[in-house]
Write an enzyme that holds these catalytic residues in place. Sequence first.
Site, PDB file in Angstrom:
ATOM      1  N   CYS A 282       0.861  -1.164   0.000  1.00  0.00           N
ATOM      2  CA  CYS A 282       0.000   0.000   0.000  1.00  0.00           C
ATOM      3  C   CYS A 282       0.904   1.222   0.000  1.00  0.00           C
ATOM      4  CB  CYS A 282      -0.863   0.012   1.255  1.00  0.00           C
ATOM      5  SG  CYS A 282      -1.806  -1.510   1.435  1.00  0.00           S
TER       6      CYS A 282
ATOM      7  N   LYS B 284       2.712  -2.270  -7.907  1.00  0.00           N
ATOM      8  CA  LYS B 284       4.088  -2.087  -8.370  1.00  0.00           C
ATOM      9  C   LYS B 284       5.098  -2.618  -7.355  1.00  0.00           C
ATOM     10  CE  LYS B 284       7.005  -0.314 -11.335  1.00  0.00           C
ATOM     11  NZ  LYS B 284       7.188  -1.136 -12.545  1.00  0.00           N
TER      12      LYS B 284
ATOM     13  N   LYS C  53       4.265 -10.409 -19.360  1.00  0.00           N
ATOM     14  CA  LYS C  53       3.707  -9.080 -19.628  1.00  0.00           C
ATOM     15  C   LYS C  53       2.315  -9.195 -20.236  1.00  0.00           C
ATOM     16  CE  LYS C  53       5.925  -7.096 -18.137  1.00  0.00           C
ATOM     17  NZ  LYS C  53       7.136  -6.763 -17.433  1.00  0.00           N
TER      18      LYS C  53
ATOM     19  N   TRP D 285      -3.831  -1.847  -1.395  1.00  0.00           N
ATOM     20  CA  TRP D 285      -3.841  -3.096  -2.162  1.00  0.00           C
ATOM     21  C   TRP D 285      -4.224  -4.153  -1.131  1.00  0.00           C
ATOM     22  CZ3 TRP D 285      -1.445  -7.891  -2.187  1.00  0.00           C
ATOM     23  CH2 TRP D 285      -1.541  -8.617  -3.390  1.00  0.00           C
TER      24      TRP D 285
ATOM     25  N   HIS E 209       8.150 -31.459 -25.391  1.00  0.00           N
ATOM     26  CA  HIS E 209       8.004 -32.295 -24.194  1.00  0.00           C
ATOM     27  C   HIS E 209       6.643 -32.094 -23.538  1.00  0.00           C
ATOM     28  CE1 HIS E 209      12.088 -33.740 -24.488  1.00  0.00           C
ATOM     29  NE2 HIS E 209      12.510 -32.502 -24.640  1.00  0.00           N
TER      30      HIS E 209
ATOM     31  N   ASN F  90       1.218   0.206   5.848  1.00  0.00           N
ATOM     32  CA  ASN F  90       1.624  -0.628   4.710  1.00  0.00           C
ATOM     33  C   ASN F  90       2.354  -1.828   5.286  1.00  0.00           C
ATOM     34  OD1 ASN F  90       2.602  -1.646   2.248  1.00  0.00           O
ATOM     35  ND2 ASN F  90       4.468  -0.419   2.428  1.00  0.00           N
ATOM     36  N   GLY F  91       1.889  -3.031   4.917  1.00  0.00           N
ATOM     37  CA  GLY F  91       2.569  -4.227   5.425  1.00  0.00           C
ATOM     38  C   GLY F  91       1.552  -5.242   5.924  1.00  0.00           C
TER      39      GLY F  91
ATOM     40  N   ARG G 250       1.311   1.676  -5.954  1.00  0.00           N
ATOM     41  CA  ARG G 250       1.507   0.675  -4.909  1.00  0.00           C
ATOM     42  C   ARG G 250       0.223  -0.089  -4.585  1.00  0.00           C
ATOM     43  NH1 ARG G 250       6.242   1.863  -2.251  1.00  0.00           N
ATOM     44  NH2 ARG G 250       5.600   0.511  -0.554  1.00  0.00           N
TER      45      ARG G 250
ATOM     46  N   GLU H 205       9.431 -13.502 -20.216  1.00  0.00           N
ATOM     47  CA  GLU H 205       9.067 -12.123 -19.882  1.00  0.00           C
ATOM     48  C   GLU H 205       7.904 -11.651 -20.766  1.00  0.00           C
ATOM     49  OE1 GLU H 205       9.219  -9.656 -18.049  1.00  0.00           O
ATOM     50  OE2 GLU H 205       8.997  -7.859 -19.286  1.00  0.00           O
TER      51      GLU H 205
ATOM     52  N   GLU I 261      -0.202 -10.279 -17.586  1.00  0.00           N
ATOM     53  CA  GLU I 261      -0.345  -9.259 -16.562  1.00  0.00           C
ATOM     54  C   GLU I 261      -1.252  -8.107 -16.973  1.00  0.00           C
ATOM     55  OE1 GLU I 261       3.551  -7.679 -15.934  1.00  0.00           O
ATOM     56  OE2 GLU I 261       2.986  -6.662 -14.095  1.00  0.00           O
TER      57      GLU I 261
END
Length: 590
Positions: free
Chosen positions: A2, A585, A471, A74, A490, A100-101, A27, A467, A474
């Site tokens: 947050c 983020k 992306k 968040w 495979h 935050n946490g 955040r 990557e 996401e």
Amino acid sequence: MCGIIGYTGKNRAAPIVLQGLRKLEYRGYDSAGMASALNGALYFKKAAGKIDDIDKKYELGELPGNTAIAHTRWATHGGVTQENAHPHTDCKNSIAVVHNGIVDNYQELRSALIRKGHVFDSETDTEVIPHLIEEYLKEGNTFEQATRLASQKLEGSYAFIVISLDTPGRILAIRKDNPLVIGIGRHGTFAASDTLSLQECESVVFPDDGELAILRSDGVDFLDIEGEQIEKESSTLDMNNYQYDKGSYEYFMLKEIMEEPQAIRAATIQDEQIFTRLAMDILRARQVVITACGTSRYAALVGRYLFSDVAKKFCDVVMASEFEYFSKSIDGSTLVIAVSQSGETADVIEGIKRAKANGAQIVSIVNRYGSVLSRMSDDVLYLGCGPEVAVAATKSMVSQMAIFYLLAYAMRNEFKIAANNLRHLADELERTLKGNGKGIVRLAEAFKDIEDFYYVARGMNSPIASEAALKLKEISYIHAEGLPAGELKHGTLALIDDGTPVVVLCPNDNTFSDTISNGIEAKARGAYIIGVSDIEHELFDFWIKIPHVDGFLYPLISVAPLHLLAYYLALKRGTDPDKPRNLAKSVTVK
Ligand code: F6R
């Protein structure tokens, strides 16, 4: 994950705090709220939703008084509701906290507080904090003592900011394992999750774990973990380094992709001596382990190939969330490289704590100055690519790969050659981004309704396949997989069907012909092949053309058009590329 901010000073606090809060929205953006104090009363506004929508409805910036705290959330504990939005208060609504946490032992604390008669309004872990402070105040402690004692009861990680009616004009802030910066400006003082959100601050101070910052309009005092007053070193903040706007771009993500060439140039501005010293440390270390999460981990995987190919130095990359399960083999002869854009990712911090405890040398590759990770490390290599605001990492990844390239060449005593190569590459990348834009928009239009995408590559290009898939998932919510091309046969080939898009990254390097063969296997099952290469091939249904560059630099150039592809697919599907659902983020929870 947050964002928290507080201001007390000579000016009206709410507009200042609101402006800072907007910069913290990367955040978390589930809900937001603010509390301010004036003439013996606390004022609150909070709701679920994004800051601008909440502000429109509730006029956050109109709260009165010169002292205010605010939060952008968040969600971790408790759903996305108005009740769970911060600030949270004590029973009398005289203490307000933004946090935050995660408070790991909140259930136990909450039950004990309820037994003492406290009434809770939310499902959050945070709400125990104001009630604990209230409890310690009842025992006759001062606000400072009560806040320190309350923080010592909390297990887990936190940074919180608190105001109380009984101490007008004062803000307290304290942290453990989560970021907190104190800013000292001309007209007031700030506490916040990051330096980006601070305005007009001349100097900043980073409190260590357990240290309490006491903010007044004209200065800040610090108490150590025992409650003794301490002097803290401050550093100056160059606000010019904190440009934070979209310019002419519609989204930060596009701006940041377009900044990838500049990010490479910035990464080359380094102290050669430090690189050479660290390169020697890497060569000497009995074992080298790189740890990171998400996109930073893919940059680290490219780094691993570079160390091996350029400098013949084998190393391993351990996903930070899995690091603890390998920590028994980390010792004083290990060099650990931690890679993190934010320098805040909880899994990385946790792993580095263990590595430090075992005596390992810690080198971090970080973008954010003054971040928790940078302060834990023996040496820090900064990316210098400027703030990355879009949740999805783009330019920072390119910078991270550039740093690995420089380190690998420094191991061969060829730092200058590498820096030069990178500067040429930056120019090529600029042309690549310009040259591919329209084609990629057409490709995105053609595939906007598809539900599965595959990316394959070999060698040091294979982390780029992963990557690109990350992306896409996401920001456009399309299922995607990226894998080493040889692995297709495979199992994953079973999922390839008529028209399934398969992106084949096959630059003209030692991976070209084997990757093409794997592409042919996919095409034989009906795949639509999107080739990313500097040479055309009949296999390709669509060609994303990249320039011919030094073989070790292909990952840095091929990732950019794939970032663009993810971006345009998100736009075509109507999603917000800057603020994807369920993400933030800075991932400051384990
Ligand atoms: C993906 C993304 C994340 C981050 C990850 C690590 O686009 O942004 O996967 O790469 O959360 O973050 P940092 O680098 O800040 O440790």
